[in-house]
Design an enzyme around this catalytic site. Structure first.
Site, short mmCIF file in Angstrom:
data_model
loop_
_atom_site.label_atom_id
_atom_site.label_comp_id
_atom_site.label_asym_id
_atom_site.label_seq_id
_atom_site.Cartn_x
_atom_site.Cartn_y
_atom_site.Cartn_z
N ASP A 198 -18.80 33.82 -23.07
CA ASP A 198 -17.87 32.82 -22.56
C ASP A 198 -16.71 32.58 -23.54
O ASP A 198 -16.53 33.35 -24.49
CB ASP A 198 -18.63 31.52 -22.22
CG ASP A 198 -18.03 30.84 -20.99
OD1 ASP A 198 -16.80 30.75 -20.89
OD2 ASP A 198 -18.80 30.40 -20.12
N ASN A 235 -11.66 24.92 -0.56
CA ASN A 235 -11.76 24.90 -2.01
C ASN A 235 -11.47 26.29 -2.56
O ASN A 235 -11.85 27.29 -1.95
CB ASN A 235 -13.17 24.47 -2.45
CG ASN A 235 -13.23 24.18 -3.94
OD1 ASN A 235 -12.64 23.20 -4.39
ND2 ASN A 235 -13.88 25.04 -4.69
N GLU A 268 -6.62 23.47 -3.63
CA GLU A 268 -5.97 24.12 -4.77
C GLU A 268 -4.85 25.06 -4.32
O GLU A 268 -3.88 25.28 -5.06
CB GLU A 268 -7.00 24.90 -5.60
CG GLU A 268 -7.98 24.02 -6.39
CD GLU A 268 -9.14 23.46 -5.58
OE1 GLU A 268 -9.27 23.84 -4.38
OE2 GLU A 268 -9.92 22.66 -6.11
MN MN Z 1 -11.71 21.83 -5.55
#
Ligand code: MN
Length: 423
Positions: A245, A133, A196
């Site tokens: 953010d 990941n 990814e």
């Molecule tokens: Mn992922």
């Protein structure tokens, strides 16, 4: 293989020494459309680049596409990506070692932020069941060897919870300074079993070269600028936040896990990538990867032509959808499907495909001339929305509005755009 340096075009080079506390963030904030290279940073030997991606056009350039073709391009890349990597020895990222996080030019961005934050770090981890990941997380510097990491409840969180249940730490490699296609791919909403980095390879048009980490059992892109290797410790939580953010407002303090650093390495002449929270770059990196998912969701119910999360809505809360309307209910179906595709979206405008969805002025024109509040408004009360919207309150529930700004099919003549005949 393409790296940060291939993409970097500095609009401004700052030669005088700058402070990583507030001074760099202030300059990036004042010049959102300028890529700035800071050559001398107080307390560190490494230079800093910020606002690497300054527009949607530049992001599309990084992905090898245009803003008109972006969604199809990325969707196709996501379908064809398969794991194919080469491992290299003597990777540039391992040319130098440093002994403490204090040696890196990590910024403090805004007044009430909890401290210095790494914001462009791609965290790579592995799980026996789900594979590799890669995802982007903000990390607060606690001291020279520890970081607090914000884990939203997605894939890395799942990996961590599994390791923690076994009483084990989760090994991670935090990679800083890569080609924007890698940051984009790491922000993409993939399934938990999809890698990814495969998407990044597909977008770059070549398999990524990986290097074996020194202190953890992971591999990272060999030509990254910097890597911080470490382990997310089980059963340990610290205060994380406040942190600014995408909306430019402060996110709350939460108890979050801790990364214990086991090694820090970088290229001989490494450049640190600073990603300013709430900047154009931050918003595009968060918002653009959602657009293909919204498109796919709407495609099930209507003939969708294009989708955009608009800059005025922080590339997160507001969407515009262009459809080729074939049935009177198409726009209303598209509104509901858009909310389903991106649950954080609060307001969405659906227009006909003669409207340029990248032009706020044209979208407003469609609302002005094709929309009636009593007939064309869809309101959803008390539904789950974005935690980043301060007006939504503490419950996490919000009111969503969909604007059907398309022409009614039974009265198209009234909307005909007047033309001037050629003489
Ligand atoms: Mn992922």
């Amino acid at each position: 293989m393409k790296d940060l340096r291939d993409f970097l075009k500095a609009d401004l080079v700052v030669e005088e020494e700058v402070d990583p506390e507030y001074e760099i963030s202030a300059m990036l904030h004042e010049n959102p459309r300028k890529t700035i290279l800071f050559q001398r940073v107080k307390g560190s030997k490494l230079p800093v680049v910020g606002n690497l991606v300054t527009s949607r056009e530049r992001m599309c350039e990084a992905l090898g596409t245009t803003k008109e073709n972006y969604i199809h391009h990325v969707t196709r890349a996501a379908l064809r990506c398969e794991g194919e990597f080469s491992l290299v020895d003597n990777a540039p990222v391992y040319e130098r070692r440093c002994s403490s996080l204090e040696e890196l030019p990590i910024l403090k961005h805004f007044e009430k932020d909890a401290g210095r934050y790494i914001t462009s770090g791609v965290v790579i981890a592995k799980d026996e069941e789900h594979g590799r990941n890669a995802s982007v997380h903000r990390m607060l510097v606690l001291d020279g060897h520890r970081l607090a990491i914000r884990l939203v409840e997605r894939h890395l969180h799942e990996y961590y919870k599994k390791a923690e249940a076994r009483g084990e730490a989760l090994e991670v490699a935090i990679v800083i300074g890569m080609h924007p296609a890698l940051l984009f791919a790491s922000s993409y909403s993939f399934g938990i079993n999809q890698d990814e980095l495969c998407l990044a390879s597909a977008l770059l048009g070549e398999p990524i070269e990986l290097a074996k980490c020194k202190t953890v059992d992971l591999e990272i892109p060999a030509n990254a600028e910097i890597v911080i290797e470490g382990r997310i410790l089980p059963h340990e939580r610290v205060d994380e936040g406040p942190f600014t953010d995408i909306t430019g407002t402060y996110d709350i303090v939460r108890k979050q896990p801790v990364v214990e650093v086991t090694g820090i390495y970088h290229r001989r002449d490494a450049i640190y990538h600073a990603l300013l929270p709430s900047s154009v770059e931050h918003r595009l990196l968060m918002g653009m990867p959602q657009e293909p998912r919204i498109f796919t969701s709407i495609a099930k119910v209507a003939r969708v032509k294009n989708v955009v999360l608009t800059p005025g809505g922080c590339n997160w809360l507001h969407g515009v959808v262009a459809i080729e309307k074939r049935g009177e209910e198409d726009a209303k179906k598209a509104i509901l499907a858009a909310f389903e595709g991106h649950p954080s979206m609060k307001h969405v405008v659906v227009v006909d495909d003669d409207i340029d969805i990248f032009s706020g002025e044209e979208v407003e024109f469609a609302i002005a001339t094709r929309f009636q509040g009593d007939r064309d408004l869809v309101m959803l009360r008390g539904v789950r929305g974005s935690s980043l919207d301060p007006s939504a309150g503490k419950t996490g529930l919000t009111t969503k509005l969909g604007f059907d700004a398309t022409k009614p099919l039974n009265n198209l003549e009234a909307y005909e755009k007047a033309r001037i005949p050629k003489k």
